[in-house]
Each structure stands twice: as C-alpha cells, then as structure tokens.
Design a protein around this motif. Structure first.
Motif, mmCIF file in Angstrom:
data_model
loop_
_atom_site.group_PDB
_atom_site.id
_atom_site.type_symbol
_atom_site.label_atom_id
_atom_site.label_comp_id
_atom_site.label_asym_id
_atom_site.label_seq_id
_atom_site.Cartn_x
_atom_site.Cartn_y
_atom_site.Cartn_z
ATOM 1 N N THR A 102 -69.988 31.153 -39.123
ATOM 2 C CA THR A 102 -71.135 30.548 -39.824
ATOM 3 C C THR A 102 -72.227 31.585 -40.049
ATOM 4 O O THR A 102 -72.833 31.671 -41.127
ATOM 5 C CB THR A 102 -71.675 29.366 -39.017
ATOM 6 N N GLU A 103 -72.495 32.394 -39.024
ATOM 7 C CA GLU A 103 -73.519 33.430 -39.169
ATOM 8 C C GLU A 103 -73.120 34.449 -40.233
ATOM 9 O O GLU A 103 -73.954 34.920 -41.026
ATOM 10 C CB GLU A 103 -73.711 34.140 -37.826
ATOM 11 N N THR A 104 -71.831 34.794 -40.280
ATOM 12 C CA THR A 104 -71.357 35.731 -41.310
ATOM 13 C C THR A 104 -71.528 35.144 -42.700
ATOM 14 O O THR A 104 -71.979 35.826 -43.643
ATOM 15 C CB THR A 104 -69.881 36.070 -41.062
ATOM 16 N N LEU A 105 -71.188 33.866 -42.854
ATOM 17 C CA LEU A 105 -71.324 33.215 -44.159
ATOM 18 C C LEU A 105 -72.796 33.142 -44.579
ATOM 19 O O LEU A 105 -73.118 33.297 -45.762
ATOM 20 C CB LEU A 105 -70.701 31.818 -44.119
ATOM 21 N N ARG A 106 -73.670 32.890 -43.594
ATOM 22 C CA ARG A 106 -75.099 32.849 -43.937
ATOM 23 C C ARG A 106 -75.571 34.226 -44.404
ATOM 24 O O ARG A 106 -76.355 34.347 -45.352
ATOM 25 C CB ARG A 106 -75.905 32.403 -42.730
ATOM 26 N N ALA A 115 -66.440 29.708 -34.500
ATOM 27 C CA ALA A 115 -67.047 28.988 -35.619
ATOM 28 C C ALA A 115 -68.496 29.424 -35.812
ATOM 29 O O ALA A 115 -68.986 29.577 -36.940
ATOM 30 C CB ALA A 115 -66.958 27.484 -35.381
ATOM 31 N N GLY A 116 -69.205 29.665 -34.711
ATOM 32 C CA GLY A 116 -70.595 30.099 -34.837
ATOM 33 C C GLY A 116 -70.718 31.467 -35.475
ATOM 34 O O GLY A 116 -71.601 31.712 -36.309
ATOM 35 N N GLU A 117 -69.810 32.382 -35.071
ATOM 36 C CA GLU A 117 -69.845 33.717 -35.646
ATOM 37 C C GLU A 117 -69.507 33.682 -37.135
ATOM 38 O O GLU A 117 -70.124 34.397 -37.952
ATOM 39 C CB GLU A 117 -68.859 34.622 -34.910
ATOM 40 N N ASP A 177 -74.259 34.717 -47.801
ATOM 41 C CA ASP A 177 -75.010 33.874 -48.752
ATOM 42 C C ASP A 177 -76.349 34.507 -49.100
ATOM 43 O O ASP A 177 -76.798 34.444 -50.245
ATOM 44 C CB ASP A 177 -75.223 32.487 -48.137
#
Length: 457
Positions: free
Chosen positions: A280-284, A276-278, A287
């Motif tokens: 999230t970092e990809t989505l950021r 989930a952290g990875e 973005d």
C-alpha cells in the motif's frame, strides 16, 4: 484567354533582372517613339509651312500675270508652272514640263468649278525623283477661263526630313541601348544584396545556425532594412530554437525523475514478497509520482495552448467573483498552515478570459503559500482600463539570482529538482498575462516577495 496567359506565364518565369530590363526597354521605347514623333511633326510642320508660303506667293504672282495677260514671272529656284485652258490643253509651261499635264482629269474638273487643288507628287519614302508640291486655281483672263498650276520641288524638304528620321532613329537606338544597360547595371546592383541574403539563408538551411547576413552599416534603404529585418528574424529563430532545445532537455529531465522514482519503487516491491502495508505504501508513492506526472503534463499542455491567441476568449466577469473563485481552494491550505489570506478586490467588471486568469491567480497564491511565510495578500484594482493584480507574502523573498529567470519554464529558486512544484507556475502566469496583452513582474519588497499582473481589461 489561354493565348494571352502563356506569354504572361513565360514572362513571370524570367529572372527579375531580365524583367526589369525589359520593362525599362519597353518604357524607354514608348517615350523615345513619342518624343521622336513630336520632334518630327514639329520640324515637318515648319518645313511644310515655309514650302506652302513660297508656293502660295508664287501662284498668286502667276494668277496676276495670267489675269493681266503679262509675261509669267520667274519663281523660286526649282519652281515649275503651267497654264491650261478650260479643256485642259497646255497653253504655257515650264521647259522641264514640256506639254505634260500636272493635273488629273478629276482635278481639272474640280478647278474649273472653282476649287483650289493642292497635291504632292512623289513620296518621302521610298525615295522618288521629281517630288513636287503643286497648287492649281482658276483664273479669268479676257473673259476666258484659265487654269494656273504652280509647283515647287520638295527635294530639300524631303531630304531634311529623311536626315531627321535617320538621326532620330540613331539617337533613339543609342539612348535605348544606354538606358537598358544602365537599367541592367542598376537592377544587378540593387538585387546583389538580395542574392547575398539568399545565399546566407541557404547556408542557414544547410545547417549553419550562427549565419547572419552581411548588412552595410552606412546605408538606410529598403534593401538594408530588409537585411536588418532578416537578421532580426534569424536572431529570433535562433533564440526560439535554443529555448526549444532547453525546454525539451528540461522536460525530459522533469519527466525522467518521477518515472525513475516509480521504477525504483516497483523494483524494490518486486524484489521480494511484501506485506499488504508495504505494498500500500509503495502504491501511494507511485500514485504521488503519477499525480506529479499528470500535473506536469497538464501544465505543459496549458502552456502550449496559451501559445495560440485563438484559445483566449474574453468576456465580462465580476472581478470579486473571479478572485474569490481563485482564492477559495487555497483557504483550507492556508488554515492548515496557520496562515491567513487577505483579499481586496474592486467591485467592478472586467473583460478577461476567466478560464485562464483564475488558475493564474491560483498559481500565485500556491507559490506564496508554499515558499513564503506570514499573511498572503491579494489586491485587484482597475485604473484607466487596466487590471493590476498583486500577490505578496511575508517570506524571505526570491533569491536575487533567481529574479531575472523567475518566469522561465522549469526555473526554480532551489537547485534541487526533487522538491515540490514543477517550475512551471510562474511561466504559466506570464503566458496568461502575455495572452491578455499584459505583463507579469516579480520583485522583492523588503518584507517578502511580490508578483504583479498588469492586464488591459
């Protein structure tokens, strides 16, 4: 209305040279007709006056001779005479007339009542024989009424007028032909450069972008000025096409970079299961690139909208309020970087479009905070109806090679395109200045960089 419109429509479809020659021919025809008419009238008047003087003198001598009962005097060469009684009987006559009366019954009655009759016998055209000009007048001899008719031949006068008409017609025809030929040659010579320019424009339309019109350098008339104007227009079009080509290429490259990064991030994320952290970092990261795309698209749209002066709406606005509204969003950024923003704005109203001027000031502040160091100073003053707005910083300044293209689209001081910014900030600032009828100027001050806006307000 339609019958009159058809000839005009047909005339408008004729070549320009033909229309010019027709105009010259019609004008010259009118001038020649008027001139010939004036010459003919003057000569005819002079000949008629001489003929009338001779006829009046001859008739007066006949009047005296008849009144005195003397022998009739001889008249001018070719003259005729006739003496009638009150009933129109011929008493004496020239041998050429015998007893043929020269007066009609109506004319005889008019002379008997005391009128003087003047009349021409025969016409100038068509040619007739025995053309005369006569005068008749009543004379009293021994208490009896006598009618004295004097006539002179018009042959020499008519022959001179016919010869004059023939010469005038011949001279007018030659003059008309010569004028039409000269008009044709002049029109062809005058329009030859236009046809050459048309050929050059056709070559340009066929795909020869470097075509320029061959304009003589030793002339300065309307046609050569037209050629210089067209060449200037072609230069502007070529420069515009080149800018558009560069713009499309740069825009494609700028849009391709974030899209490529987004695709790479997504490919890496999909290659194997991620935490989930990875994710999230990809989505950021995605973005961030999306925001960069949105900012780039908005900047491009703003620049395109500013290209039309119809999108500029001036209104009265307080200069301190405008400057403060532009500076406020950047104060927190400056505080986080441990830097200060100093503002000096004249307390006055200006006539400008705050919708565009506010983000232009914001772009200048953003550039100074991003690429400069030290305190950022913004001064805004009004002198002689012009707003002078200047933003300076204390950084290293612009690279010398960058200054000539500082306001070009996608121009960046650093060679890499992956850094922050789109390279459209200063291009937007210049577009706002030009839309307001002003200028933008970038320079190095020795203590940092400075960008100045000079606008009529």
């Amino acid at each position: 209305m339609r019958p009159h419109g058809r000839p005009r429509a047909r005339l408008r479809r004729l070549p320009v040279v033909t229309r010019l020659v027709l105009a010259v021919a019609v004008t010259m025809s009118l001038v020649l007709t008027g001139t010939a008419g004036l010459v003919y009238w003057r000569v005819k008047t002079a000949l008629d006056q001489q003929l009338n003087d001779d006829l009046t003198t001859y008739r007066s001598s006949l009047d005296r001779a008849v009144g005195a009962g003397a022998q009739l005097p001889p008249g001018p060469s070719g003259s005729l005479r006739q003496v009638l009684d009150g009933q129109g009987r011929v008493l004496r006559s020239s041998d050429a007339l015998r007893h043929q009366p020269l007066l009609t019954p109506a004319e005889l009655n008019a002379v008997v009542r005391g009128a003087t009759v003047r009349r021409d016998v025969g016409s100038l055209l068509p040619i007739t024989a025995d053309t005369l000009r006569l005068q008749a007048r009543r004379v009293t001899a021994d208490g009896r009424t006598r009618i004295v008719v004097a006539a002179v031949r018009r042959g020499h006068r008519d022959e001179a007028l016919r010869e004059l008409l023939a010469q005038l017609a011949f001279a007018s025809a030659l003059t008309l032909i010569a004028a039409s030929y000269v008009g044709y040659r002049t029109a062809r010579a005058a329009l030859r450069p236009v046809e050459r320019y048309r050929g050059g424009a056709a070559a340009l339309a066929d795909g020869s972008p470097n075509t320029r019109l061959d304009v003589p350098a030793d002339r300065d008339d309307e046609i050569t000025r037209l050629g210089h104007t067209l060449n200037h227009m072609l230069d502007r079009l070529a420069a515009s096409a080149e800018r558009e080509r560069r713009f499309v290429a740069d825009a494609s490259h700028e849009l391709r970079t974030p899209l490529t990064l987004m695709r790479a991030e997504l490919d890496v994320a999909l290659r194997r299961p991620r935490s989930a952290g990875e994710l999230t970092e990809t989505l950021r990261s995605v973005d961030t690139e999306v925001q960069r795309l949105i900012g780039l698209s908005n900047a491009l749209l703003d620049l395109e909208e500013l290209g039309s002066s119809g999108h500029l709406t001036r209104s009265s606005v307080r200069l301190p309020d405008l400057v403060e509204a532009a500076v406020a969003p950047h104060r927190r950024t400056a505080e986080r970087a441990g830097r200060a923003v100093r503002v000096e704005a004249a307390d006055t109203d200006i006539d400008a479009d705050a919708r565009w001027l506010r983000p232009a000031i914001g772009n200048l502040l953003d550039n100074a905070l991003r690429h400069g160091t030290g305190t950022v100073r913004l001064t805004a003053a009004v002198h002689d109806g012009r707003l002078r707005l200047r933003v300076t910083d204390e950084g290293p300044g612009f690279p010398p090679g960058f200054l000539p293209r500082a306001f070009d689209r996608f121009a960046r001081a650093e060679a890499s395109r992956t850094g922050e910014g789109s390279g459209l900030g200063l291009a937007f600032v210049q577009a706002v200045a030009v839309a307001h009828g002003g200028t933008a100027h970038a320079e190095n001050t020795g203590h940092g960089s400075a960008v100045t806006l000079d606008l009529p307000c």
